[in-house]
Design a protein around this motif. Sequence first.
Motif, PDB file in Angstrom:
ATOM      1  N   TRP A   1       2.314  11.340  10.494  1.00 19.55           N
ATOM      2  CA  TRP A   1       0.911  11.049  10.208  1.00 19.55           C
ATOM      3  C   TRP A   1       1.167  10.739   8.490  1.00 19.55           C
ATOM      4  CZ3 TRP A   1      -3.871  10.481  12.385  1.00 19.55           C
ATOM      5  CH2 TRP A   1      -3.959  10.970  13.766  1.00 19.55           C
ATOM      6  N   VAL A   2       0.417   9.826   8.135  1.00 20.83           N
ATOM      7  CA  VAL A   2       0.581   9.629   6.613  1.00 20.83           C
ATOM      8  C   VAL A   2      -0.745   9.256   5.888  1.00 20.83           C
ATOM      9  CG1 VAL A   2       2.849   8.369   6.779  1.00 20.83           C
ATOM     10  CG2 VAL A   2       0.796   7.204   6.803  1.00 20.83           C
ATOM     11  N   GLY A   3      -0.849   9.780   4.642  1.00 22.08           N
ATOM     12  CA  GLY A   3      -2.123   9.298   3.703  1.00 22.08           C
ATOM     13  C   GLY A   3      -1.933   8.160   2.854  1.00 22.08           C
ATOM     14  N   ILE A   4      -3.150   7.257   2.913  1.00 20.38           N
ATOM     15  CA  ILE A   4      -3.056   6.296   2.054  1.00 20.38           C
ATOM     16  C   ILE A   4      -4.469   6.210   1.587  1.00 20.38           C
ATOM     17  CG2 ILE A   4      -1.492   5.006   3.426  1.00 20.38           C
ATOM     18  CD1 ILE A   4      -3.636   3.345   4.509  1.00 20.38           C
ATOM     19  N   SER A   5      -4.654   5.405   0.404  1.00 22.88           N
ATOM     20  CA  SER A   5      -5.747   5.365  -0.370  1.00 22.88           C
ATOM     21  C   SER A   5      -6.743   4.387   0.473  1.00 22.88           C
ATOM     22  CB  SER A   5      -5.881   4.927  -1.671  1.00 22.88           C
ATOM     23  OG  SER A   5      -5.158   3.548  -1.823  1.00 22.88           O
ATOM     24  N   ALA A   6      -8.118   4.549   0.528  1.00 26.01           N
ATOM     25  CA  ALA A   6      -8.852   3.711   1.251  1.00 26.01           C
ATOM     26  C   ALA A   6      -9.401   2.470   0.322  1.00 26.01           C
ATOM     27  CB  ALA A   6     -10.213   4.292   1.756  1.00 26.01           C
ATOM     28  N   ARG A   7      -9.415   1.227   0.711  1.00 29.13           N
ATOM     29  CA  ARG A   7      -9.522   0.052  -0.202  1.00 29.13           C
ATOM     30  C   ARG A   7     -11.040  -0.183  -0.187  1.00 29.13           C
ATOM     31  NH1 ARG A   7      -5.081  -4.318   1.051  1.00 29.13           N
ATOM     32  NH2 ARG A   7      -3.474  -3.388  -0.393  1.00 29.13           N
ATOM     33  N   PHE A   8     -11.880   0.083   0.629  1.00 31.68           N
ATOM     34  CA  PHE A   8     -13.209  -0.400   0.906  1.00 31.68           C
ATOM     35  C   PHE A   8     -13.976   1.005   0.799  1.00 31.68           C
ATOM     36  CE2 PHE A   8     -10.699  -3.662   2.852  1.00 31.68           C
ATOM     37  CZ  PHE A   8     -10.930  -4.728   1.953  1.00 31.68           C
ATOM     38  N   THR A   9     -14.743   1.247  -0.343  1.00 33.97           N
ATOM     39  CA  THR A   9     -15.495   2.725  -0.264  1.00 33.97           C
ATOM     40  C   THR A   9     -16.168   2.696  -1.403  1.00 33.97           C
ATOM     41  OG1 THR A   9     -15.188   5.098  -0.107  1.00 33.97           O
ATOM     42  CG2 THR A   9     -13.462   3.743  -1.380  1.00 33.97           C
ATOM     43  N   PRO A  10     -17.296   3.424  -1.137  1.00 39.52           N
ATOM     44  CA  PRO A  10     -18.201   3.767  -2.319  1.00 39.52           C
ATOM     45  C   PRO A  10     -18.069   5.014  -2.981  1.00 39.52           C
ATOM     46  CG  PRO A  10     -19.579   4.361  -0.503  1.00 39.52           C
ATOM     47  CD  PRO A  10     -18.046   3.672   0.053  1.00 39.52           C
ATOM     48  N   TYR A  11     -16.971   5.795  -2.344  1.00 33.33           N
ATOM     49  CA  TYR A  11     -16.704   7.160  -2.963  1.00 33.33           C
ATOM     50  C   TYR A  11     -15.555   7.354  -3.707  1.00 33.33           C
ATOM     51  CZ  TYR A  11     -19.963   7.931   0.968  1.00 33.33           C
ATOM     52  OH  TYR A  11     -21.083   8.135   1.852  1.00 33.33           O
ATOM     53  N   ARG A  12     -15.690   8.444  -4.665  1.00 30.43           N
ATOM     54  CA  ARG A  12     -14.307   8.803  -5.286  1.00 30.43           C
ATOM     55  C   ARG A  12     -13.190   9.491  -4.485  1.00 30.43           C
ATOM     56  NH1 ARG A  12     -14.848  12.290  -9.095  1.00 30.43           N
ATOM     57  NH2 ARG A  12     -16.590  13.320  -8.132  1.00 30.43           N
ATOM     58  N   HIS A  13     -11.912   9.015  -4.614  1.00 35.56           N
ATOM     59  CA  HIS A  13     -10.969   9.967  -4.121  1.00 35.56           C
ATOM     60  C   HIS A  13     -11.020  10.009  -2.739  1.00 35.56           C
ATOM     61  CE1 HIS A  13     -10.622  11.467  -8.314  1.00 35.56           C
ATOM     62  NE2 HIS A  13     -11.816  12.069  -8.018  1.00 35.56           N
ATOM     63  N   HIS A  14     -11.088   8.545  -2.079  1.00 40.29           N
ATOM     64  CA  HIS A  14     -11.383   8.526  -0.603  1.00 40.29           C
ATOM     65  C   HIS A  14      -9.592   8.183  -0.067  1.00 40.29           C
ATOM     66  CE1 HIS A  14     -13.678   6.230   2.640  1.00 40.29           C
ATOM     67  NE2 HIS A  14     -12.695   6.782   3.342  1.00 40.29           N
ATOM     68  N   ALA A  15      -9.351   8.689   0.799  1.00 34.88           N
ATOM     69  CA  ALA A  15      -8.142   8.621   1.489  1.00 34.88           C
ATOM     70  C   ALA A  15      -8.327   8.422   3.054  1.00 34.88           C
ATOM     71  CB  ALA A  15      -7.107   9.708   1.186  1.00 34.88           C
TER      72      ALA A  15
ATOM     73  N   ARG B   1       0.840  -1.225   0.115  1.00 36.06           N
ATOM     74  CA  ARG B   1       0.069   0.057   0.023  1.00 36.06           C
ATOM     75  C   ARG B   1       0.622   1.151   0.056  1.00 36.06           C
ATOM     76  NH1 ARG B   1      -5.313  -0.266   3.944  1.00 36.06           N
ATOM     77  NH2 ARG B   1      -5.669   1.107   2.228  1.00 36.06           N
ATOM     78  N   ARG B   2       0.527   2.106  -0.998  1.00 36.82           N
ATOM     79  CA  ARG B   2       1.551   3.494  -1.174  1.00 36.82           C
ATOM     80  C   ARG B   2       1.242   4.397  -0.273  1.00 36.82           C
ATOM     81  NH1 ARG B   2       1.846   7.506  -4.879  1.00 36.82           N
ATOM     82  NH2 ARG B   2      -0.264   7.045  -5.851  1.00 36.82           N
ATOM     83  N   ILE B   3       2.246   5.019   0.276  1.00 36.34           N
ATOM     84  CA  ILE B   3       2.099   6.158   0.928  1.00 36.34           C
ATOM     85  C   ILE B   3       1.803   7.245   0.209  1.00 36.34           C
ATOM     86  CG2 ILE B   3       2.910   7.718   2.648  1.00 36.34           C
ATOM     87  CD1 ILE B   3       2.204   5.115   3.750  1.00 36.34           C
ATOM     88  N   LEU B   4       0.558   8.179   0.194  1.00 39.93           N
ATOM     89  CA  LEU B   4       0.401   9.059  -0.772  1.00 39.93           C
ATOM     90  C   LEU B   4       1.051  10.378  -0.263  1.00 39.93           C
ATOM     91  CD1 LEU B   4      -3.380   8.252  -1.667  1.00 39.93           C
ATOM     92  CD2 LEU B   4      -1.128   7.512  -2.836  1.00 39.93           C
TER      93      LEU B   4
END
Length: 285
Positions: free
Chosen positions: A66-80, A55-58
């Motif tokens: 603190w770090v930001g990563i993408s959410a794997r389980f979501t109905p939304y676009r651009h979910h971090a 999982r890439r650190i964005l």
Amino acid sequence: MTKTTTIRNWPGGVPTISGGTRTAIKLARPWQTRGPFANPLNCPFEPNRLKADKRRILKRSPDGSWVGISARFTPYRHHALVVPVTCANWPEEKLRLLGGETEIALALKLARRFITGKAVEVITVNVGWLGGQNVGHPHWHAFTLPSGAAKNSPQKTARLLAKMADDDSSIVEDESFRAFAGGHRAGQCFILPKVSGTTKPPARLLSRVIDLYARKFRGTAGEELAPDFTIELIFDQGQFGFGTYVPILNAWGSTEYIALLGQQPVTLPWPHHLTAAYLRGEIVL
């Protein structure tokens, strides 16, 4: 003799009813439980686990905590997701305060970097089982809402809320934001900017609100826990519209779910002005 009841129409179209014989704030929450709180050995957001899962650190906070990563389980676009690099130093009481003002400010500053300014976007956090948390780790969400899904724009909602705020419902304020009691849940409060057009989230005021509720609304049913809660911060085209802090101070039942279908108001266990007066120190329980 029938005591006075109040029906209020909130943005979104679902009203509330309060008063009558329900005029006492209740602190007992026998249904609240501890957890979930993660162990670094099995937490899915620990550095070694993220690396193993590729999982890439964005993004990272300036201090690297603190770090930001993408959410794997979501109905939304651009979910971090915005997470601390480890939950090793996050015991339960620290998590229930979201780490205090310093950690809240760091997390929100990083989460704000995922707000594109091109749509209606939300930053949220959940604490405790009843607050919607299913991984015991302090993590914030930043995501884009579906286009055209909202009944009101954030600016219109903020204007409607500002008209509903009065001295009786006021809780706390600072130089940039103010919080007042209101909404569909007992103890809920809204956070509004004092000047429209601001792009910064209300980290300092949020910390004050969380700390105040944690002290004043500790449970009394054996486990003296600070409330489970959720926080929602709504942005429109990059500007902060409004926010809400929702403590879980009462259990919802059939009348509340019928209310969501438009059949009747949501029934509050006590009026919002009592919440505000209690938090201001004007009522002693």
